[in-house]
Design an enzyme around this catalytic site. Sequence first.
Site, mmCIF file in Angstrom:
data_model
loop_
_atom_site.group_PDB
_atom_site.id
_atom_site.type_symbol
_atom_site.label_atom_id
_atom_site.label_comp_id
_atom_site.label_asym_id
_atom_site.label_seq_id
_atom_site.Cartn_x
_atom_site.Cartn_y
_atom_site.Cartn_z
ATOM 1 N N CYS A 117 21.506 -1.606 -1.433
ATOM 2 C CA CYS A 117 21.216 -0.381 -0.693
ATOM 3 C C CYS A 117 21.372 -0.588 0.800
ATOM 4 C CB CYS A 117 19.852 0.164 -1.033
ATOM 5 S SG CYS A 117 18.544 -0.984 -0.757
ATOM 6 N N ALA B 153 5.496 4.680 -28.149
ATOM 7 C CA ALA B 153 6.160 4.173 -29.358
ATOM 8 C C ALA B 153 7.634 3.821 -29.157
ATOM 9 C CB ALA B 153 6.024 5.204 -30.476
#
Length: 379
Positions: free
Chosen positions: A328, A201
Site C-alpha cells: 500500500c 459453522a
Amino acid sequence: MKVYLDNAATTPMDPEVIEAMIPIMKENFGNPSSIHSFGRSSRAIIEKARKQVAGFINAAPGEIFFTGGGTEADNMVLRCSVEDLGVDHIITSATEHHAVIDTAEVIAGKKGIELSLVKHDAKGYVDIENLKQLLEANRDRKTLVSLMHANNEIGNRLPIKQVADLCKQYGAYFHSDTVQTMCHYRFDVRELGVDFITCSAHKFHGPKGVGFLFVNQNIQLKPMITGGAQERNVRAGTENIIGIVGLTKAMEVAYRDLEAHQEHVQGLKTYMIEQLEATIPGVTFNGDPKGDSLYTVLNVQFPNSEMDEMLLYNFDIEGVAVSGGSACSSGSNVGSHVLRNIGADMTKPSIRFSFSKFNTKAEIDYTIKVIKELFAVPA
Ligand code: PLP
C-alpha cells in the site's frame, strides 16, 4: 489445477454435513415454536442439537444460544454486556476481527463507554503485561475484556486460560472470539473459565449463516434482537433448524478426527514454510508461524516486485485462491488493520494462505511452483 487456500475466509462444506441437512430440508419444515406435532418434532431436533453442541465444549445446554453466525454472536456479547451487565469499559485489541473492534468503537462512541486497546509485542502477540496494567488501572470499573483466541489474519494465539484467570482476578467479564479455533482445538469452557465464546459453522466445513454464543450460566442476557421468545428469550427469530443441524454435524465430524486433521494441516503449513524459505529470497512471515500459531493460517510477506499490486490477481489467474492485501505504498490503500497494528512492513505485499483437512501436499507443491514462476525463480 484449482487450489483453495482461503479456508480462514470460509471452508467447503463436508459431504457428511450436507447429507445430515438434506432430510431436515425435506421433512422437518415445522416451526419449532408451533405446538402441533410438526413444530414439536423441529423443537426436539434443535434441543437435541443444543445438547450435543454443549457436550462438545463441556457446557450446559442452557449456555448455548444459536445465532446467525460469528458476527452476530460477537455483537451480542459487546452490546448486551453494556446494556444488560452494566459494563462501562471495554478492553480489546486493534487486531480483533471487525465484528469486535468496529462494534466496540461504535458502542464506545455512542454511549460514552471507555475503550482501551491492549498493546502487542514485536511478534504480534497480545501483551499480557499491558493487559494486566489496564485491568489494574480500571479496577473500579465494570470491564469486559474481548480478545480473540487466534487471529484470523496472522494466526497468533492468545493464552486464553491465562487471560481468563487474569479477568477473574480483576472481576472483569471475558469474551474470546473463538471463531477461528472452534473445532480446530478441543475446548472445555469449565476448565478455561471463559464467560463468552463465539462460533461460526462455516469455518469448519459447516453451513454459512449459523453459529452460536456460549454464555456462562451465571450471566443473564436480554435480547439484542427482539420480536420473539426463541432461544430462551435471548435471540428472537425463527430458528435456522437446517443450519443448526449442519453446525452440529460439522462439530461432530471435526471432533471425531480432530488430532489427525491437526497433524495433517500443521504438516502442510510447516512444509509450505520450509519450501518458501528454501526457494524465495527475501520472503518473511507476519506473526509467529513457528510459535504459538493457529495451524490453519500462514501469512507470508513477499519481497517487492513489479507485480506488487497484481499479486493476488495473479494467484487467482493461476487457480490458487488466497487472500490478503497488496502493498500500500500508493497511500490510497490502507491495507490490513491487523498487519498495520502489529507493525508489519506495509510497503511489501502480504498474502494469507489458509488450509483445511481437504488440502493436499500436491496442492502445496503446485502453489510453490506458481510462486516460483511469479517471482521468476529458476525451477
Ligand atoms: N470472528 C472471526 C475471528 C472471524 O474470522 C470471522 C469470519 O471471518 C467472524 C468473526 C465472523 O463470522 P461470520 O462470518 O459467521 O459472521
